[in-house]
Write a protein that holds these residues in place. Structure first.
Motif, mmCIF file in Angstrom:
data_model
loop_
_atom_site.group_PDB
_atom_site.id
_atom_site.type_symbol
_atom_site.label_atom_id
_atom_site.label_comp_id
_atom_site.label_asym_id
_atom_site.label_seq_id
_atom_site.Cartn_x
_atom_site.Cartn_y
_atom_site.Cartn_z
ATOM 1 N N UNK A 1 -2.305 7.438 9.421
ATOM 2 C CA UNK A 1 -2.190 8.813 9.392
ATOM 3 C C UNK A 1 -3.049 9.737 10.213
ATOM 4 N N UNK B 1 -3.591 14.030 10.747
ATOM 5 C CA UNK B 1 -2.820 15.183 10.332
ATOM 6 C C UNK B 1 -3.397 16.386 11.191
ATOM 7 N N UNK C 1 -9.851 3.811 3.784
ATOM 8 C CA UNK C 1 -8.714 3.198 3.589
ATOM 9 C C UNK C 1 -9.154 1.766 3.089
ATOM 10 N N UNK D 1 2.064 1.255 3.072
ATOM 11 C CA UNK D 1 1.452 2.789 3.729
ATOM 12 C C UNK D 1 0.009 2.176 4.382
ATOM 13 N N UNK D 2 -1.014 1.735 3.253
ATOM 14 C CA UNK D 2 -2.232 1.459 3.636
ATOM 15 C C UNK D 2 -2.489 0.593 4.681
ATOM 16 N N UNK E 1 2.874 2.078 -1.531
ATOM 17 C CA UNK E 1 1.559 2.338 -1.366
ATOM 18 C C UNK E 1 0.787 1.341 -0.389
ATOM 19 N N UNK E 2 1.083 0.133 -0.847
ATOM 20 C CA UNK E 2 0.410 -0.942 -0.131
ATOM 21 C C UNK E 2 0.866 -0.894 1.271
ATOM 22 N N UNK F 1 -4.265 8.687 -1.863
ATOM 23 C CA UNK F 1 -3.135 8.031 -2.117
ATOM 24 C C UNK F 1 -2.133 7.702 -0.513
ATOM 25 N N UNK F 2 -2.576 8.796 0.396
ATOM 26 C CA UNK F 2 -1.910 8.574 1.509
ATOM 27 C C UNK F 2 -2.573 7.763 2.419
ATOM 28 N N UNK F 3 -3.725 7.355 2.224
ATOM 29 C CA UNK F 3 -4.470 6.206 3.065
ATOM 30 C C UNK F 3 -4.527 4.734 2.243
ATOM 31 N N UNK F 4 -3.468 4.807 1.198
ATOM 32 C CA UNK F 4 -3.345 3.551 0.332
ATOM 33 C C UNK F 4 -4.027 3.297 -1.090
ATOM 34 N N UNK F 5 -4.558 4.270 -1.864
ATOM 35 C CA UNK F 5 -5.200 4.370 -2.997
ATOM 36 C C UNK F 5 -3.972 4.260 -4.177
ATOM 37 N N UNK G 1 5.922 7.738 2.545
ATOM 38 C CA UNK G 1 5.523 8.564 1.452
ATOM 39 C C UNK G 1 6.564 8.948 0.577
ATOM 40 N N UNK H 1 -9.564 0.706 -0.917
ATOM 41 C CA UNK H 1 -8.516 0.537 -1.708
ATOM 42 C C UNK H 1 -7.651 -0.798 -1.307
#
Lengths: 238, 412
Positions: A94, A96, A114, A88-89, A85-86, B324-328, A61, A117
């Protein structure tokens, strides 16, 4: 899950993260850490210790101010926002403290999010999401919205979502912080199962009880690595 | 992200706030509807005026006089200078089918079967003023006879409807009376030349001889009737140009009128085509002006979209952070919010087009204009709606796209 056994899941190499809010503040200074594949690691420290910063770096992040952060063998420091981002996805799942589910989406849609995207087709997305909801024991709650679920159920939906893209690393930030002891134990049991099947689990917490579920505890204090403690045998709360 | 996914997620977000979304779309709706109503009214008014000025009167040439730099409608400021001799000479020009002098005559009253209508203007003109198919009943009057031709509205103006063959008494300004025979009733009550003015009216036409009394001395020293206006009819539309130029040459160089006109006055000639062009130009300006005002309300509508999208982005900061966290990617978030704004614009514009066409139809009915629907404007409206929405959503969407997921997840 591509597993290259000899390569660590995460490597921090002399990492410093500086925030400039008026005066520069080192949230992390010269931290080096290696998290092996398939390990169960707890990152523990009081609030303000830098453990959130550490989690953001491991979770792709954020980027380090200095040093290298290798996630799944790739250096995050030099990556563009898009590449991060890629990565991470596809690599990080994650979980929380506050669940962070989309309020207007059903449990099933939240789990499948997820994959939207990643351009996965709807039919495949839903099949995969259903499979994971089933695994966390919520198959019959698939069409419920988050506000129709209990805290424990929400966290299980979040865990299913974390797993939907089949990530190498599951990164959990105080996952039991908003749950009572019993539901918290259920959630920790799920992490234990993930560890059992060879996934890398990283748990960020300030509670020793929770941290002791991991096989080792990384202590962070004032932005520095204070020590790594192995949790062995009878002490492990598996 | 697949556009279909973006569409379905955006629609869900829009449905999540039905009232807010409706009000936002309403802003665009009002703007688009206003633009379309005014465009329809403009087009219909144009059609109405052209219908009245008459596309059929292509052979007609209107002649008057006025100050050289005068601006105004045909006939404004004209003096009675065209003599009987001038009319005869014009009649002799090649390609001329007929010539009618034209002057207003003030009357104190018209009486029919004991019912008197006080005051009003009558027109003194010649038989050539009426085209063959202009008269529905009876015939045109003859010069030298006490005969009148009426528009249907004039015929219906008395207690007893006037019919061909009836007699009526006209009282002139000087108190003299004339007994007239109604010989013809016209097809409709619209104007037959720009000198008649616009719109339907109760009009009374009488022969210049004997009714018109204004006279002046002509070139040969005799007293003759003089007129401010002349209507020339060419024998075919193709000859209009040649006839117009011959008429102009005669009137400017040789006519009694050219002698009588003061130096600052000139002869004005306008054909029906000129008139149409002038009217169209005027109406286009008017329509453009009003449509411009309507466009402002469309602008206001688009500001509404921008505003709501900004609020919406702020409200959904956390959701954006989750995505965005999960990939957007940035462009995924951008796409989502742009789609949402464009849908709001599209919904508003589509509904606005429907309301606009309905409103335009009702307005033209009330104003008794022919209904002219420029259908291409429906397409323009819809495209505009989408563009307005997307444009208004651009900044909010960009704001959303660059949201930092770490900050966003911390946002309460």
């Amino acid at each position: 899950m591509d597993v290259t056994p000899d390569e660590p899941a995460v490597v921090l190499d002399d990492v410093t993260k500086t925030y400039r809010l008026g005066q520069p503040i080192d949230a992390l200074s010269s931290v080096s850490l290696s998290i092996p594949r398939g390990s169960y690691t707890a990152i523990m420290g009081p609030s303000g210790s830098g453990k959130s910063t550490l989690m953001n770096l491991v979770g792709c992040l954020d980027r380090p101010t200095e040093g290298r952060v290798l996630v799944d063998g790739r250096d995050v420091a030099g990556m563009s926002d898009r590449e991060r981002t890629t990565l991470r996805g596809r690599t990080i799942g994650f979980v929380f403290q506050t669940f962070n589910l989309m309020p207007r989406l059903s449990a099933l849609e939240n789990v499948a999010l997820p994959l939207v995207f990643q351009g996965v087709r709807r039919r495949e997305r839903r099949a995969r999401a259903r499979e994971l909801l089933d695994r966390v024991g919520l198959a019959e709650r698939a069409d419920h919205r988050p506000n129709q679920l209990s805290g424990g159920q929400r966290q299980r939906v979040a865990i299913a979502r974390a797993l939907v893209a089949d990530p190498a690393i599951v990164l959990a930030d105080e996952p039991t912080g908003n749950l009572d002891t019993a539901t918290g134990s259920d959630v920790l049991a799920l992490f234990e199962a993930l560890y059992g099947e060879g996934r890398t689990v990283i748990l960020v917490t300030h509670e020793r009880d929770v941290a002791e579920h991991a096989e080792r505890i990384v202590h962070v204090v004032d932005g520095e690595l204070e020590g790594i403690e192995a949790v062995t045998g009878a002490r492990r709360k598996a | 992200m697949n556009p279909r996914e973006a569409l379905s997620m955006s629609l869900r977000a829009i449905r999540g706030h039905p009232l807010r979304s409706s009000l936002t779309a309403l802003g665009v709706l009002i703007g688009v509807a206003a633009v379309i109503v005014f465009v329809i009214l403009g087009a219909s008014l144009q059609a109405a005026v052209i219908g009245e000025v008459g596309g059929e009167d292509a052979e007609r040439i209107y002649v008057w006089n006025g100050p050289e730099d005068a601006q105004g409608p045909p006939g404004a400021g004209a003096r009675a200078v065209f003599t009987e001799d001038d009319i005869d000479r014009l009649r002799a020009i090649d390609g001329v089918d007929g010539v009618a002098p034209y002057a207003s005559v003030s009357a104190n009253g018209f009486e029919h079967e004991g019912d008197t209508i006080a005051g009003g203007d009558a027109v003194a003109t010649g038989p050539d003023y009426f085209t063959d198919d202009a008269i529905a009943e009876g015939r045109a009057f003859e010069s030298g006879e006490n005969e009148v031709v009426l528009t249907p509205l004039a015929a219906a103006g008395f207690e007893e409807d006037v019919a061909v063959g009836d007699r009526m008494t006209v009282t002139f300004e000087d108190g003299s009376e004339a007994e007239m025979t109604v010989v013809g009733i016209l097809e409709d009550s619209g104007p037959r030349s720009p000198f008649d003015g616009f719109g339907e009216g109760a009009r009374v036409y009488m022969p210049a001889d004997p009714i018109h009394r204004t006279t002046a001395e002509n070139a040969t020293g005799g007293e003759q009737r003089v007129y401010p206006y002349v209507v020339v009819t060419a024998d075919s539309p193709e000859n209009v140009e040649a006839v117009t130029s011959a008429v102009r040459t005669y009137l400017e160089d040789e006519s009694d009128a050219s002698e009588a006109l003061p130096g600052t006055f000139g002869v004005e000639i306008q054909t029906n085509e000129d008139l149409l062009e002038q009217v169209n130009g005027l109406l286009a300006t008017l329509t453009g002006f009003i449509t411009g005002i309507a466009l402002i309300s469309l602008l206001v509508g688009s500001i509404g979209i921008a505003n709501v999208m900004l609020v919406s982005v702020t409200e959904r900061t956390r959701e954006i952070g989750i995505m965005k966290t999960v990939g957007a990617q940035k462009r995924d978030v951008l796409q989502l919010f742009l789609t949402e704004a464009a849908i709001l614009g599209l919904l508003g514009a589509a509904a606005g087009a429907a309301v606009g066409f309905a409103g335009g139809y009702v307005a033209t009915r009330i104003l008794e204009f022919p209904f002219v629907a420029p259908l291409e404007w429906a397409l323009v409206a819809v495209v505009t709606g989408v563009l307005v929405g997307a444009l208004a959503g651009l900044y909010p969407a960009w704001n959303a796209a660059r949201t930092d997921p770490i900050e966003a997840l911390r946002y309460e």
